[in-house]
Design a protein around this motif. Structure first.
Motif, PDB file in Angstrom:
ATOM      1  N   GLN A 163      19.525  18.669  27.053  1.00 27.17           N
ATOM      2  CA  GLN A 163      20.529  19.009  28.047  1.00 27.17           C
ATOM      3  C   GLN A 163      19.781  19.193  29.365  1.00 27.17           C
ATOM      4  N   TYR A 164      19.971  18.216  30.297  1.00 31.82           N
ATOM      5  CA  TYR A 164      19.101  18.120  31.466  1.00 31.82           C
ATOM      6  C   TYR A 164      19.221  19.290  32.426  1.00 31.82           C
ATOM      7  N   SER A 165      20.441  19.752  32.703  1.00 36.36           N
ATOM      8  CA  SER A 165      20.595  20.776  33.744  1.00 36.36           C
ATOM      9  C   SER A 165      19.956  22.105  33.336  1.00 36.36           C
ATOM     10  N   LYS A 166      19.998  22.430  32.043  1.00 36.13           N
ATOM     11  CA  LYS A 166      19.400  23.680  31.569  1.00 36.13           C
ATOM     12  C   LYS A 166      18.020  23.474  30.973  1.00 36.13           C
ATOM     13  N   GLU A 200      27.596  20.768  29.514  1.00 36.86           N
ATOM     14  CA  GLU A 200      26.501  21.631  29.966  1.00 36.86           C
ATOM     15  C   GLU A 200      25.881  22.406  28.817  1.00 36.86           C
ATOM     16  N   GLY A 201      26.067  21.924  27.609  1.00 34.21           N
ATOM     17  CA  GLY A 201      25.479  22.604  26.464  1.00 34.21           C
ATOM     18  C   GLY A 201      26.392  23.627  25.834  1.00 34.21           C
ATOM     19  N   ASN A 229      33.001  13.814  28.006  1.00 29.02           N
ATOM     20  CA  ASN A 229      32.642  15.028  27.265  1.00 29.02           C
ATOM     21  C   ASN A 229      33.820  15.627  26.504  1.00 29.02           C
ATOM     22  N   LYS A 240      23.697  16.221  19.100  1.00 28.58           N
ATOM     23  CA  LYS A 240      24.020  15.879  20.482  1.00 28.58           C
ATOM     24  C   LYS A 240      24.579  17.100  21.199  1.00 28.58           C
ATOM     25  N   PHE A 241      24.169  17.253  22.482  1.00 26.53           N
ATOM     26  CA  PHE A 241      24.788  18.236  23.369  1.00 26.53           C
ATOM     27  C   PHE A 241      26.065  17.642  23.964  1.00 26.53           C
ATOM     28  N   ASP A 245      17.981  15.874  21.170  1.00 25.25           N
ATOM     29  CA  ASP A 245      18.742  15.617  22.395  1.00 25.25           C
ATOM     30  C   ASP A 245      18.339  16.660  23.435  1.00 25.25           C
ATOM     31  N   VAL A 280      27.530  21.855  20.727  1.00 24.13           N
ATOM     32  CA  VAL A 280      26.532  21.020  20.052  1.00 24.13           C
ATOM     33  C   VAL A 280      27.227  20.392  18.845  1.00 24.13           C
TER      34      VAL A 280
END
Length: 527
Positions: A233-236, A277-278, A323, A273-274, A231, A281
């Motif tokens: 985490q797009y922002s980080k 914002e991570g 979330n 899965k994240f 998986d 997990v």
């Protein structure tokens, strides 16, 4: 004396030395040659048992009626009348048989309708009973359940759960407040989707066509190689991988460094899965448990909950768009709806239709009110999260459904199995396209839409990227990456932010990154 078979005076009379009966020679000889026994008594006979009788020449007298033309016409009339009467009787019997058949078919159709109605009423009653069982004990069980979710170290004490009269754990159910939260999230996301546009930063087709392997990172142990899930985490821009070595690894892609190794499961980790914002997990494992890991300031992750509600291997995890909740799917033929903050199992749903296949994949619809699951029995099941009711089923696959992915447009669903990938139109609930990229002995292990819904990637003995089109247009394969692991099994594939790279896990221990090489770079590197 008349023949015992024909009832007529025999022209060549013979007698049986066993039964003493008289026969026409040609008739008894033919019967013995066919059956080997007497036609009257059933005793075994041979040709030697037939004794001819010597008689004078018999001249059959002509019947009186045949002595003149009027008499012969009368004989013919009698024969014709008998034939007509026999034909009439046969027609009457045929008419009666048709009436009886029509009546039997009508009764069968009516019985089928009654059975179908009773089955529908039974299923509705079961669903209502299950919903009542989930909601009624909520006020009684909830205070105890909340207190029982954590010990001093924050881990689940599964043995403290109360048991119902049927031997199953009592679940508090998905409350009306949670349903309102899910509904509000659905309304907000649906409204955003109407205004959705393809981001200008999305990688164009021309760039994807030029993608090549950029890096390969050995994240897991060599004695038990294999990455089963990943998986991003797009922002980080961090990646989590689940390994056969019973560990999950959190990896920082830009720096190429491992942030944390999540150790605790006793068997292979099947899903990771994240959350948000991570900060969290979630991992699922073949050891029948789900673990929730919480990130700390130093970058490490500590286990905050161990969820032990499944009785068989956990195959899939999917995070709700709020979330705050997640769903886990297991080979024990149930899926569980969890509150992440407390680790409390609010609902454990079992299919009441009688099928015993376990779940092998699961994914939330982007809006969050629909859940898709794949089974080991080739079925794809669609669930209403609010009522936990099975609202649709898709069949047609061969083998276990290994992966399931909803498109961001909310209309398309992609499922992967032994026979390839099928695309489903959720508006019409039907399959509109099938990809069979491999032979019948090579299953498709993974399928994934990118976050914009513009590309579709699938993995098996290689990795292929398709351009997403509409129902009637052709979906073109724009890029094929060979499986560089040498195992022939690309188990998981995921698009990076704006599809600027593709992360691939295989049955070796390496995470591979495919993307557009920077100017001056012309190949992949091993890290």
């Amino acid at each position: 004396m008349n023949c015992s078979i024909s009832g007529e005076v025999p022209e060549e009379p013979v007698v049986s030395n066993k039964s003493g009966l008289l026969f026409e020679k040609r008739l008894i000889e033919r019967h013995i040659s066919d059956y080997g026994k007497c036609p009257i008594t059933g005793e075994l006979h041979t040709m030697d048992d037939i004794i001819p009788i010597k008689t004078g020449k018999i001249v059959k007298p002509r019947p009186v009626q045949a002595a003149s033309i009027p008499g012969m016409l009368g004989m013919f009339q009698i024969e014709w009348d008998g034939l007509m009467l026999s034909n009439f009787a046969l027609e009457q019997q045929l008419h009666t048989a048709r009436q009886e058949l029509s009546h039997a078919l009508y009764q069968h159709d009516a019985a089928c309708r009654v059975i179908a109605r009773l089955k529908k009423e039974r299923d509705e009653s079961r669903a209502l009973l299950a919903q009542a069982e989930r909601q009624i004990p909520m006020s009684v069980v909830a205070p105890h359940a909340v207190n029982a979710t954590a010990l001093s170290n924050g881990k689940r004490a599964a043995e403290d759960d109360e048991m119902g009269p049927d031997g199953k754990k009592i679940r508090p159910g998905i409350s009306s407040a949670i349903i309102s939260e899910l509904t509000d999230c659905n309304a907000a996301l649906s409204q955003q989707r109407k205004k959705r546009q393809i981001p200008p930063t999305l990688a164009p087709i021309e760039s994807v066509e030029r993608y090549t392997q950029l890096n390969s990172y050995p994240l897991h142990r060599t004695n038990k190689p294999g990455i089963l899930s990943l998986d991003i985490q797009y922002s980080k821009d961090i990646i989590a991988t689940a390994g056969v070595d019973s560990n999950a690894v959190v990896f920082d892609r830009p720096s190429g460094q491992i942030i944390s190794t999540l150790s605790g499961h006793s068997k292979k980790v099947t899903s990771v899965k994240f959350v948000a914002e991570g900060e969290l997990v979630v991992t699922g494992s073949a050891d029948k448990t789900v673990r929730v890991w919480k990130g700390s300031e130093d970058g490490n992750y500590e286990c905050s909950h161990i969820l032990k509600d499944h009785t068989a291997e956990v195959q899939a995890i999917t995070i709700h768009a709020t979330n705050n909740y997640c769903v886990t799917a297991s080979l024990d033929n149930t899926w569980c709806f969890y509150e992440l903050a407390s680790g409390l199992c609010l609902a454990q749903v079992e299919d009441t239709s009688g099928s015993s296949e376990g779940y092998t994949s699961a994914s939330f619809h982007p809006d969050g009110l629909i859940l898709g699951t794949g089974t080991s029995g080739s079925l794809v099941k669609i669930w209403d999260v609010k009522t936990q009711a099975n609202v649709a089923r898709f069949d047609g696959h061969v083998g276990a459904v290994t992966a399931i992915s909803f498109s961001e447009n909310g209309y398309f669903l992609a499922t992967a199995a032994q026979d390839g990938v099928k695309l489903w139109d959720l508006r019409k609930l039907k399959n509109f396209r099938t990809f069979t990229p491999y032979d019948e002995n090579t299953p498709t292990q993974s399928v994934e839409f990118d976050h914009s819904g513009s590309y579709l990637a699938l993995g098996g003995s290689d990795i292929r990227v398709y351009q997403v089109a509409n129902v009637k247009s052709e979906w073109n394969c724009i890029k094929t990456f060979p499986d560089l692991s040498g195992t022939g099994k690309a188990t998981c594939v995921k698009f990076g932010p704006d599809a600027n790279y593709i992360a691939v896990g295989s049955m070796d221990r390496n995470l591979r990154i495919f993307g557009l090489p920077l100017p001056g770079e012309d190949g992949s590197s091993e890290s």
